[in-house]
Design a protein around this motif. Structure first.
Motif, PDB file in Angstrom:
ATOM      1  N   SER A 224      -0.270  -4.981  -5.821  1.00 52.44           N
ATOM      2  CA  SER A 224      -1.010  -4.066  -4.957  1.00 52.44           C
ATOM      3  C   SER A 224      -0.489  -2.636  -5.142  1.00 52.44           C
ATOM      4  O   SER A 224      -0.404  -2.133  -6.258  1.00 52.44           O
ATOM      5  CB  SER A 224      -0.919  -4.536  -3.505  1.00 52.44           C
ATOM      6  N   GLY A 225      -0.086  -1.990  -4.038  1.00 55.06           N
ATOM      7  CA  GLY A 225       0.418  -0.626  -4.145  1.00 55.06           C
ATOM      8  C   GLY A 225       1.662  -0.498  -4.996  1.00 55.06           C
ATOM      9  O   GLY A 225       1.939   0.568  -5.556  1.00 55.06           O
TER      10      GLY A 225
ATOM     11  N   THR B  32      -7.097   5.299   3.272  1.00 55.34           N
ATOM     12  CA  THR B  32      -8.228   4.989   2.400  1.00 55.34           C
ATOM     13  C   THR B  32      -9.524   5.510   3.007  1.00 55.34           C
ATOM     14  O   THR B  32     -10.326   6.163   2.327  1.00 55.34           O
ATOM     15  CB  THR B  32      -8.318   3.473   2.167  1.00 55.34           C
TER      16      THR B  32
ATOM     17  N   PHE C 172       1.334   0.932  -8.485  1.00 54.23           N
ATOM     18  CA  PHE C 172       1.267   2.384  -8.653  1.00 54.23           C
ATOM     19  C   PHE C 172       2.626   2.921  -9.103  1.00 54.23           C
ATOM     20  O   PHE C 172       2.693   3.829  -9.936  1.00 54.23           O
ATOM     21  CB  PHE C 172       0.842   3.043  -7.333  1.00 54.23           C
TER      22      PHE C 172
ATOM     23  N   VAL D 116     -11.199  -1.165  -9.696  1.00 56.54           N
ATOM     24  CA  VAL D 116     -10.013  -0.329  -9.900  1.00 56.54           C
ATOM     25  C   VAL D 116      -9.292  -0.773 -11.172  1.00 56.54           C
ATOM     26  O   VAL D 116      -8.851   0.059 -11.981  1.00 56.54           O
ATOM     27  CB  VAL D 116      -9.075  -0.407  -8.674  1.00 56.54           C
TER      28      VAL D 116
ATOM     29  N   PHE E 190      -4.985   6.446  -7.541  1.00 59.56           N
ATOM     30  CA  PHE E 190      -5.755   6.728  -6.332  1.00 59.56           C
ATOM     31  C   PHE E 190      -6.900   7.693  -6.621  1.00 59.56           C
ATOM     32  O   PHE E 190      -7.594   8.133  -5.696  1.00 59.56           O
ATOM     33  CB  PHE E 190      -4.849   7.291  -5.236  1.00 59.56           C
TER      34      PHE E 190
ATOM     35  N   VAL F 200      -8.377  -3.815  -2.539  1.00 57.66           N
ATOM     36  CA  VAL F 200      -8.356  -3.047  -3.793  1.00 57.66           C
ATOM     37  C   VAL F 200      -9.447  -3.664  -4.663  1.00 57.66           C
ATOM     38  O   VAL F 200      -9.253  -4.713  -5.257  1.00 57.66           O
ATOM     39  CB  VAL F 200      -6.999  -3.147  -4.526  1.00 57.66           C
TER      40      VAL F 200
ATOM     41  N   ILE G 179      -2.888  -1.321  -7.654  1.00 57.22           N
ATOM     42  CA  ILE G 179      -3.469   0.017  -7.577  1.00 57.22           C
ATOM     43  C   ILE G 179      -2.854   0.821  -8.724  1.00 57.22           C
ATOM     44  O   ILE G 179      -1.659   1.104  -8.729  1.00 57.22           O
ATOM     45  CB  ILE G 179      -3.152   0.688  -6.231  1.00 57.22           C
TER      46      ILE G 179
ATOM     47  N   GLY H 138       0.786  -1.219   0.000  1.00 58.28           N
ATOM     48  CA  GLY H 138       0.000   0.000   0.000  1.00 58.28           C
ATOM     49  C   GLY H 138       0.816   1.266   0.000  1.00 58.28           C
ATOM     50  O   GLY H 138       0.317   2.332   0.374  1.00 58.28           O
TER      51      GLY H 138
ATOM     52  N   PHE I 285     -10.894   4.939  -3.449  1.00 60.37           N
ATOM     53  CA  PHE I 285      -9.997   5.618  -2.518  1.00 60.37           C
ATOM     54  C   PHE I 285     -10.513   6.996  -2.102  1.00 60.37           C
ATOM     55  O   PHE I 285      -9.816   7.733  -1.399  1.00 60.37           O
ATOM     56  CB  PHE I 285      -8.602   5.761  -3.148  1.00 60.37           C
TER      57      PHE I 285
ATOM     58  N   TYR J 288      -2.429   2.277   5.383  1.00 56.30           N
ATOM     59  CA  TYR J 288      -3.190   2.116   4.139  1.00 56.30           C
ATOM     60  C   TYR J 288      -4.688   2.202   4.414  1.00 56.30           C
ATOM     61  O   TYR J 288      -5.421   2.934   3.726  1.00 56.30           O
ATOM     62  CB  TYR J 288      -2.843   0.782   3.472  1.00 56.30           C
TER      63      TYR J 288
END
Length: 326
Positions: free
Chosen positions: A112-113, A221, A116, A270, A141, A266, A138, A41, A146, A217
């Motif tokens: 996951s994060g 969120t 990004f 998304v 955001f 998530v 992700i 995250g 989010f 995280y």
């Protein structure tokens, strides 16, 4: 063919930033590199959080796999994340090359994060990656998930509980070894699942700073804080729907995504919204039915566990993209 693990510093941005490279000893210099950003995250995790199946996939194809640490939120903020992602990408492009050699082609992925970070490279860096690979990632955001006060845990997390981590020093992710962290002993010399591997005993259940920091995280969120932290480098994907965006969409790297449809951390939409904005010719999404977040983190590519078919389908699509790019 033997796989080696090498640790190197790839940048110094206030603090030293290191990466682990998992590479066959005979990897061709013309082969792509897979640059992988770990989950957590953007507030926790560590570069040891790699699914064995991903190491196997790279090993079988003789792709060096590079897993960097990066500075965490909230201390790093958006520009810091972009700076670390860009430095890691440049490092991967030049991994094991000589002066005058062409730069490596780089597949950029993340879980996951961590995805990004991969998306930041595609948004802001030239030349673009060979491909993007999202593991329940992700991608922005700016998605409503989010920004809708989503409460992931059972109870709201107070500011007081997070204040120590919000006010703390700059750092990268660290974790004590457990069943989810990757070590080479999980694989045989041939790259298969090692039946004799004994995972380390789980750490005693203590009030650890690591686990508490990861709760940032959920806290961010619920408080719709991520856009404030990273919005200056996160353009989202609604731009792709504009009539004048055709050239920008055309240069977006081919993107492969797999995502469980029972993911509370998530939500699947998304990934679906990224696909819908950029188009199915750019983003291919495989859905792992009934699966939660990071369901495959401890799995091997040959495992017949639920959801692993989606993983194998995603890998096959990535192979198709790499072959078509040569």
């Amino acid at each position: 063919m033997v796989i080696r693990k090498i640790t190197q510093r790839y940048a110094t941005h206030g603090i030293p930033l290191e990466c682990d490279i998992y590479t066959p000893d005979d990897a061709p210099k013309a082969s792509p590199v897979f640059l992988y950003f770990h989950p957590g995250g953007l507030v926790g995790g560590s570069r040891d959080l790699i699914a064995p199946w991903l190491v196997q996939v790279c090993y079988q194809r003789k792709w060096p796999l590079i897993s960097p640490s990066y500075r965490l939120l909230p201390q790093a903020r958006g520009k810091g994340l972009l700076e670390d992602a860009s430095a890691a990408y440049a490092f991967a492009q030049n991994w094991d090359t000589q002066h005058g050699d062409a730069k490596r082609r780089v597949i950029v992925g993340g879980a996951s994060g961590g995805f990004f970070m991969a998306a930041l490279i595609a948004h802001h860096y030239h030349p673009k990656p060979l491909a993007l690979f999202s593991i329940e990632g992700i991608n922005t955001f700016r998605h409503r998930f989010f920004n809708s006060s989503v409460l992931i845990p059972d109870e709201e997390i107070s500011h007081a509980a997070m204040e120590k981590h919000i006010a703390g020093p700059m750092q990268v992710g660290h974790m004590k070894p457990d069943e989810s962290t990757f070590v080479l002993d999980k694989l045989t010399p041939e790259g298969a699942k090692n039946p004799d591997f004994a995972p380390p005993k789980a750490p005693e259940q203590t009030s650890s700073d690591e686990s508490h920091r990861g709760m940032l995280y959920d806290y961010y969120t619920f408080n719709n804080s991520f856009v404030d932290l990273v919005g200056d480098v996160d353009p989202g994907y609604q731009w792709a729907k504009q009539p004048d965006a055709k050239d920008r969409v055309a240069e977006w790297p081919k993107t492969v995504v797999f995502h469980g449809n029972n993911d509370p951390d998530v939500e699947l939409n998304v990934s679906e919204e990224m696909r819908d904005c950029l188009g199915q010719d750019k983003v291919t999404l495989f859905v792992a039915k009934g699966q939660p977040h990071l369901f495959e983190l401890e799995k091997f590519i040959e495992d017949e566990a639920p959801g692993m078919d989606a993983v194998r389908q995603a890998v096959a699509k990535l192979d198709e993209i790499v072959v078509s790019s040569t």
